[in-house]
Design a protein around this motif. Sequence first.
Motif, short mmCIF file in Angstrom:
data_model
loop_
_atom_site.label_atom_id
_atom_site.label_comp_id
_atom_site.label_asym_id
_atom_site.label_seq_id
_atom_site.Cartn_x
_atom_site.Cartn_y
_atom_site.Cartn_z
N THR A 10 0.85 -1.19 0.00
CA THR A 10 0.00 0.00 0.00
C THR A 10 0.88 1.24 0.00
O THR A 10 2.06 1.18 0.34
CB THR A 10 -0.91 0.04 1.25
N ARG A 11 0.27 2.36 -0.39
CA ARG A 11 0.99 3.63 -0.49
C ARG A 11 2.25 3.49 -1.35
O ARG A 11 3.31 4.01 -1.03
CB ARG A 11 1.31 4.18 0.91
N LEU A 48 3.56 4.81 -7.74
CA LEU A 48 3.23 4.18 -9.02
C LEU A 48 4.18 4.58 -10.13
O LEU A 48 4.32 3.87 -11.13
CB LEU A 48 1.78 4.51 -9.40
N ASN A 49 4.82 5.73 -9.99
CA ASN A 49 5.81 6.17 -10.98
C ASN A 49 7.20 6.26 -10.34
O ASN A 49 7.95 7.20 -10.55
CB ASN A 49 5.41 7.50 -11.61
N LYS A 96 0.76 8.55 -7.32
CA LYS A 96 1.46 8.87 -8.57
C LYS A 96 1.89 10.33 -8.47
O LYS A 96 1.09 11.26 -8.62
CB LYS A 96 0.55 8.66 -9.78
N GLU A 105 -3.08 13.03 -7.42
CA GLU A 105 -1.90 12.18 -7.27
C GLU A 105 -2.21 10.88 -6.52
O GLU A 105 -1.33 10.05 -6.33
CB GLU A 105 -0.80 12.94 -6.53
N SER A 106 -3.45 10.74 -6.09
CA SER A 106 -3.86 9.54 -5.35
C SER A 106 -4.61 8.57 -6.26
O SER A 106 -5.39 8.99 -7.12
CB SER A 106 -4.76 9.94 -4.18
N SER A 107 -4.40 7.29 -6.03
CA SER A 107 -5.15 6.27 -6.78
C SER A 107 -6.64 6.35 -6.47
O SER A 107 -7.47 5.85 -7.25
CB SER A 107 -4.62 4.87 -6.44
N ASP A 135 -8.89 8.00 -9.30
CA ASP A 135 -9.39 7.17 -10.40
C ASP A 135 -10.43 6.16 -9.91
O ASP A 135 -11.36 5.80 -10.65
CB ASP A 135 -8.24 6.42 -11.07
N THR A 136 -10.28 5.71 -8.68
CA THR A 136 -11.19 4.69 -8.14
C THR A 136 -12.58 5.26 -7.84
O THR A 136 -13.60 4.63 -8.16
CB THR A 136 -10.60 4.08 -6.85
N GLN A 160 -4.39 3.60 -0.25
CA GLN A 160 -4.22 4.30 -1.52
C GLN A 160 -2.78 4.20 -2.02
O GLN A 160 -1.84 3.99 -1.24
CB GLN A 160 -4.60 5.78 -1.36
N ASP A 161 -2.61 4.31 -3.33
CA ASP A 161 -1.28 4.40 -3.94
C ASP A 161 -1.08 5.82 -4.46
O ASP A 161 -2.03 6.62 -4.52
CB ASP A 161 -1.15 3.38 -5.07
#
Length: 437
Positions: free
Chosen positions: A275-276, A279-280, A413, A375-377, A380-381, A410-411
């Motif tokens: 987690t966290r 992503l890039n 980016k 910047e948080s996943s 998009d969710t 959350q992840d």
Amino acid sequence: MMEKESRRLVNCATLPICLVLIGGNLSSEKINIDAVDPQEFLLRRLVRGDDRVQLDSNGFSCRADVHTQVCVANKPVRIYNKGLTVYVPSDSDQPQVKRIVKPYARLEDETAMKRVSPVQILHGNNTIDPPTCNFTHNVTAVVFSSKGFTGNVFHEFNEIIIPLFITTRHFRSRVRFVITDFELWWVQKYNRCLSHLSAYEVINPGTDDGSVHCFPGAVIGLTYHDNLALNSTDIPGGYSMFDFKQFLKESYNLKINHVSEIQKPMLMLISRRKTRRFLNEDKMVEMIMELGFQITRVEPEWMYNLDEFAEVVNSCSVMLGAHGAGLTNEIFLPTGAVMVQVVPLQNEWAATTYYGGPAKEMGVRYLEYKIEPEESSLFDTYGKDHPVFTDPKSIISKGYYAFRSVYLDQDLKINLERFKKTLIEAKKIVESSTPIN
């Protein structure tokens, strides 16, 4: 007068810190040094006020707060492995009183305490004699649990290692640890800390149900102050976070005192895998190197071998990571280094409380990068109009597990252009940092 003073100094020769008290007037209470043996004196320093009066009057005292329970006995005790029972005698005819203590410094957390075995303390006199000693020791016993939230490095330091230092450092290794809920991997991981606080092998009361260990005194439970914190005014010897870091340097043979000793800025990136996550992350690494940093990427499994990992951290100028337990390792950074915490959505309080605030006392500069919703996943969710963004209190009000399933899972980016400013600031800090003479 000369003879009396000489006798005081001879007694204090077995207890060096007596001289500090005599000359430094650290306590307004006058103590008859001749009448107090070294162990009794050291145990007495663990308690204050009414607790000290109680210890002086009957040789036993217990106190509790929201975080921990600590009992101190300055009389010979017997610890019976079977059932984790501590027998504490009394000089008076008081009937035996039973007290239950869970020796782990997180009383407020029911989940943690469910994993901690209770220790039964029987104080007073009984018609039945306590069991006979199988092993007799000549130093104080310190009883604590290695369970609770161990397996998480933050909790290992916060609830055991730092409280253990607070409770026992002034004994100068003249204590023996009795570790309940014995976890061999934990003892091996923190062997250097344990061996620098005690000159004796630890006792695992779970290995032999029938043994009785006898000690001249005991401490059951550990003193706790705050998150990764030491309150020097409430510690025998007045130890501070600076002293604790010095203790870690000695324990792990850390060579670098100040970040200025590192020739080229080295950045440690804590790479999370569950987690966290960044992503890039690969793009982040490229940018970090372009800014002139050397870089080492570490994953959680690297941290298991603390003997080696502490040295790696100590060789770094900057530590970078998303909010999480791995940031506890800031405690090994040299003075003047920088810790950069990437703060996920709705993690601001925990980020500051657990890592940002303590950093200053460690001599570490703290920078944080708070992510934007994009910047948080979660963006998009759920989408920008979801209560996760528009009404986070409605999520938080459902309790910790609801909060965790959203905001801790959350992840990230990272916006590289925006984040670059934080890294440039970190580099300027370490390059301009100089030791204070």
